[in-house]
Design a protein around this motif. Structure first.
Motif, PDB file in Angstrom:
ATOM      1  N   UNK A 206       0.829  -1.209   0.000  1.00 48.63           N
ATOM      2  CA  UNK A 206       0.000   0.000   0.000  1.00 48.63           C
ATOM      3  C   UNK A 206       0.864   1.260   0.000  1.00 48.63           C
ATOM      4  N   UNK A 207       0.385   2.278  -0.660  1.00 46.79           N
ATOM      5  CA  UNK A 207       1.140   3.533  -0.699  1.00 46.79           C
ATOM      6  C   UNK A 207       0.190   4.713  -0.613  1.00 46.79           C
ATOM      7  N   UNK A 208       0.737   5.840  -0.203  1.00 43.39           N
ATOM      8  CA  UNK A 208      -0.065   7.040   0.018  1.00 43.39           C
ATOM      9  C   UNK A 208      -0.793   7.463  -1.260  1.00 43.39           C
ATOM     10  N   UNK A 209      -0.059   7.410  -2.378  1.00 40.79           N
ATOM     11  CA  UNK A 209      -0.635   7.865  -3.645  1.00 40.79           C
ATOM     12  C   UNK A 209      -1.149   6.711  -4.504  1.00 40.79           C
ATOM     13  N   UNK A 210      -1.133   5.517  -3.956  1.00 40.20           N
ATOM     14  CA  UNK A 210      -1.625   4.365  -4.721  1.00 40.20           C
ATOM     15  C   UNK A 210      -0.676   3.890  -5.795  1.00 40.20           C
ATOM     16  N   UNK A 211       0.575   4.401  -5.771  1.00 40.12           N
ATOM     17  CA  UNK A 211       1.559   3.949  -6.756  1.00 40.12           C
ATOM     18  C   UNK A 211       2.721   3.278  -6.017  1.00 40.12           C
ATOM     19  N   UNK A 212       2.703   1.990  -5.921  1.00 38.32           N
ATOM     20  CA  UNK A 212       3.745   1.315  -5.145  1.00 38.32           C
ATOM     21  C   UNK A 212       5.095   1.300  -5.850  1.00 38.32           C
ATOM     22  N   UNK A 213       6.123   1.107  -5.053  1.00 34.30           N
ATOM     23  CA  UNK A 213       7.467   0.876  -5.592  1.00 34.30           C
ATOM     24  C   UNK A 213       7.888  -0.491  -5.059  1.00 34.30           C
ATOM     25  N   UNK A 214       8.039  -1.439  -5.946  1.00 37.68           N
ATOM     26  CA  UNK A 214       8.268  -2.806  -5.487  1.00 37.68           C
ATOM     27  C   UNK A 214       9.733  -3.225  -5.563  1.00 37.68           C
ATOM     28  N   UNK A 215      10.101  -4.032  -4.590  1.00 36.60           N
ATOM     29  CA  UNK A 215      11.429  -4.656  -4.617  1.00 36.60           C
ATOM     30  C   UNK A 215      11.314  -5.900  -5.499  1.00 36.60           C
ATOM     31  N   UNK A 216      12.407  -6.337  -6.044  1.00 37.95           N
ATOM     32  CA  UNK A 216      12.326  -7.547  -6.863  1.00 37.95           C
ATOM     33  C   UNK A 216      13.577  -8.396  -6.722  1.00 37.95           C
ATOM     34  N   UNK A 217      13.366  -9.625  -7.096  1.00 35.01           N
ATOM     35  CA  UNK A 217      14.427 -10.621  -6.969  1.00 35.01           C
ATOM     36  C   UNK A 217      14.975 -10.938  -8.360  1.00 35.01           C
ATOM     37  N   UNK A 218      16.284 -11.071  -8.451  1.00 35.11           N
ATOM     38  CA  UNK A 218      16.877 -11.580  -9.689  1.00 35.11           C
ATOM     39  C   UNK A 218      17.643 -12.843  -9.316  1.00 35.11           C
ATOM     40  N   UNK A 219      17.361 -13.906 -10.005  1.00 29.76           N
ATOM     41  CA  UNK A 219      18.114 -15.147  -9.791  1.00 29.76           C
ATOM     42  C   UNK A 219      19.212 -15.238 -10.846  1.00 29.76           C
ATOM     43  N   UNK A 220      20.402 -15.571 -10.414  1.00 25.88           N
ATOM     44  CA  UNK A 220      21.483 -15.670 -11.399  1.00 25.88           C
ATOM     45  C   UNK A 220      22.710 -16.354 -10.832  1.00 25.88           C
TER      46      UNK A 220
END
Lengths: 434, 304
Positions: A309-323
């Protein structure tokens, strides 16, 4: 010895010498025998086993067998490691000059090892063709430190939240969740949902912080609530002390004090996921494709995936890279063999695609196409990828920052330290080696 | 004259045999000595040596005593030392008293019962840290733990306690588990030691009208002193080196309340790769343990 005997011996010797010379002169030149190269591969349990009952490493061994069948002169020794003791085993092996040749992991650790001079540069593998195929500058950049590429990527997927739909329905909290489109939702609705769950006598969610296990969940939650971030824009300094993060931390503290949100200094993400799966908690803040793949068979409720959830409804997501990273064991032949092995696992059409599916994530290569055609869950995750944030996991001092993060959460949320002091300590300690 | 010469010959021969036996003894000792030097003395020297270096995954540069100066200004290290001392000071007397009491009680039992109880108390030692901690984690579990269930069933608590998540409880939980894993060996040692007490003296003191307590204090206790010294030193060292328990149970939390020197050392070396700094902690810990052990030797030494 008389003259006759001497002459006979000389003649016999000459004949033998001539025969030997003729034999070697006429013998076809043999190919120099190629020495077998042995490499070791250490793998965290990122690949899901084909059968859940299979022991760790079963799928990985099939890959080794396939590679060895194709390259009989290279022997691959597989060792599976777990996320609890694996990192320490790696450090001990690195310092004892017993590092594996190939490591299957995520950029956080791999790039850190690379920057510490323990890996071989993979710049030669990052051809223009590969970069064009990946077609994502952020993802390519996450595989290196700006000068060298240290990780050869295979797949990627976002981290997100999941809720227990039935629990939300029972508490009449589902009204605050957006089930349409990208499912983005606001901080206000998140708090209302928590309060509704709490009022219905349910345990909502836990701000776990026992150690760094799954700490991306707590970072994503706090950063998203009011639009904060972990680092400055050019990723040169950890910058958590911002008005946005302060507001978020104060909100979380209030929710913890009001017992609307659980404070979990005794559990990490593994513990929190366990509590979600056994229906103790109504939501988890550390869900991902791997967690879903492993735990879904044990869940007897409907899981709904949500962005943070975010204040402005625009989330910033973390992500995983497998390598994959390749350790510099000062042996050219092993490095060459390791690179061949890594390319075999990631690039080949058949094996590469199967491996991406085994990670339950998205391929980093666009040429692999959509591997999850018709899968509604993955269509949602595809939508989440546009919310990927800056990849700070490869910043210098990342391991230390993680330590400071959960220490800071424990200090502040337990009420032992003021927010000012907790943030000041975080800022100083996490940036001291930069 | 001939007798003197014979004696000299005999003496020389005896010395030669003695030399030969000494050589053979050293040869028998050699594997153990090699192991001791390779895996104890050498790492110890390396630990002290590298504690004067900025030794990380990337660097190795001499910095003198800067690691030690930093240590004495490191509040987390200070807290870890305090926690370690609390654990050692609280657990050692408790372990010794309880072990001695259990040993004296089970020593009087028939052979089968004595062996049974020795086995029961020794079980946590042979089980290893991981299964023991997993079981205790279930006991202390905040939501589904048997301890909270029992206490709330008895009406003692109205809401669940976060045993491992609150600073005022967590350290005592650690101590409780450490206690259960520490008493096994002392009980076995005390039972064996009680068997060596001279029974004729015990009987004589009873005939002379001594009470049970007087018999224990003046007859049995002096015989138990060497065992007590050994138990005290070993329990102190184990308490100071308490690590696996902390790592598996609390990771040093909440808010550093269960962090010990060994755990902080591990964190520093394996999580942030500051090997030199971690080795400096190891040196300080070794000095503290040596000081405690010397004190115990001094207080509990026996003339024989």
């Amino acid at each position: 010895m008389n003259k006759k005997t001497l002459t006979t011996i000389l003649v016999v010797l000459l004949v033998i010498a001539a025969a030997v010379a003729i034999y070697f002169a006429t013998k076809p030149a043999q190919e120099p025998k190629e020495a077998a190269t042995e490499i070791t591969w250490w793998a965290f349990p990122t690949f899901a086993q084909k059968d859940a009952k299979d022991p760790a490493g079963t799928y990985e061994q099939t890959l080794v067998d396939a590679f060895q069948a194709k390259y009989p002169n290279i022997k691959v020794k597989l060792e599976t490691i777990d996320f609890t003791s694996g990192p320490e085993k790696l450090v001990a092996a690195i310092e004892g000059n017993k590092a594996p040749d190939v490591l299957f992991d995520a950029p956080g650790r791999i790039v850190e090892y690379g920057m510490n001079g323990k890996l071989v540069s993979l710049n030669d593998l990052f051809t223009d063709e590969l970069k064009a195929d990946i077609n994502n500058e952020g993802l390519v950049a996450a595989c290196g430190d700006g000068t060298n590429y240290w990780m050869y990527p295979l797949s990627s997927s976002p981290f997100y939240m999941a809720i227990n739909k039935e629990a939300f329905e029972e508490a009449d909290a589902l009204q605050y969740v957006n089930l349409e489109g990208d499912r983005t939702w606001t901080t206000e609705n998140y708090v209302k949902a928590l309060e509704a769950l709490h009022a219905a006598g349910k345990l909502t969610s836990s701000v776990y912080c026992m150690n760094q296990g799954g700490d991306q969940g707590t970072r994503a939650l706090i950063n998203n609530l009011y639009g904060g971030s972990m680092a400055n824009a050019d990723l040169t300094k950890y910058e958590v002390d911002s008005p946005e993060n302060r507001k978020a931390l104060e909100l979380v503290k209030k929710l913890v004090d009001d017992k609307v949100l659980e404070f979990g200094p005794e559990i990490n993400a593994g513990g929190e996921i366990e509590l979600f799966v056994n229906k103790t908690l109504a939501m988890t803040i550390c869900w991902g494709t791997t967690a879903a793949k492993i735990n879904t068979p044990n869940m007897d409720f409907t899981q709904v995936w949500l962005p943070f959830p975010s204040d402005d409804g625009k989330p910033v997501l973390e992500y995983l890279i497998n390598g994959f990273g390749i350790f510099d064991n000062k042996d050219e032949a092993r490095v060459k063999a390791a690179k061949l092995f890594v390319q075999f696992l990631c690039d080949s059409e058949e094996v590469g695609k199967a491996n991406v599916l085994a990670t339950g994530a998205f391929p980093v290569r666009t040429s692999f196409g959509n591997l999850y055609e018709g899968n509604a869950d993955y269509e949602l995750l595809t939508a989440f990828t546009k919310y990927y944030g800056p990849y700070y996991n490869t910043m210098k001092g990342f391991a230390n920052m993680r330590l400071q993060w959960w220490t800071m959460l424990q200090a502040y949320l337990s009420g032992n330290t003021s927010l000012d002091d907790a943030l000041a300590t975080f800022q100083t300690e996490s940036n001291k080696d930069l | 004259m001939s007798t003197l010469a014979d004696n000299k010959k005999l003496f020389a021969r005896s010395r030669a045999i003695q030399r030969q036996q000494t050589k053979v003894s050293y040869l028998f000792l050699l594997p153990a000595l090699l192991f001791f030097f390779g895996f104890v003395v050498f790492p110890m020297i390396m630990g002290i040596y590298t504690s004067f270096f900025n030794y990380t995954m990337k660097e190795f540069s001499f910095i003198g005593i800067r690691n030690y100066i930093e240590l004495f200004n490191d509040s987390t290290f200070g807290q870890s030392v305090t926690n370690t001392l609390i654990i050692a000071v609280a657990s050692v007397p408790l372990v010794m008293l309880f072990s001695l009491w259990v040993a004296t009680v089970i020593y009087q039992m028939p052979v089968f019962s004595r062996s049974f109880f020795r086995g029961v108390f020794y079980l946590p030692v042979v089980m290893g840290s991981v299964p023991v901690v997993v079981v205790w984690k279930w006991v202390f579990h905040r939501y589904h733990g048997i301890l909270n269930w029992t206490l709330s069933s008895l009406g003692i608590i109205s809401e669940n306690i976060n045993w491992l998540g609150e600073a005022q409880y967590a350290i005592w939980c650690v101590l409780a588990i450490l206690f259960t894993t520490s008493i096994g060996q002392p009980i076995v040692l005390y039972v064996a030691s009680l068997g060596n007490v001279d029974q004729s003296q015990v009987e004589a003191s009873e005939v002379d009208g001594c009470s049970k307590w007087q018999t224990f204090l003046h007859v049995k206790w002096p015989s138990l002193l060497p065992t007590t010294l050994y138990v005290a030193v070993i329990t102190t060292i184990n308490s100071f080196q308490c690590f696996a328990l902390i790592q598996l149970l609390t990771s040093g939390g909440p808010d550093g309340s269960t962090s010990t020197v060994m755990y902080y050392l591990y964190d520093t070396a394996f999580r942030i790769y500051r090997y030199g700094y971690a080795n400096a902690m190891g040196v300080i810990l070794a000095i503290i343990i040596a000081a405690f052990s010397a004190f115990q030797f001094r207080v509990m030494r026996t003339d024989d």
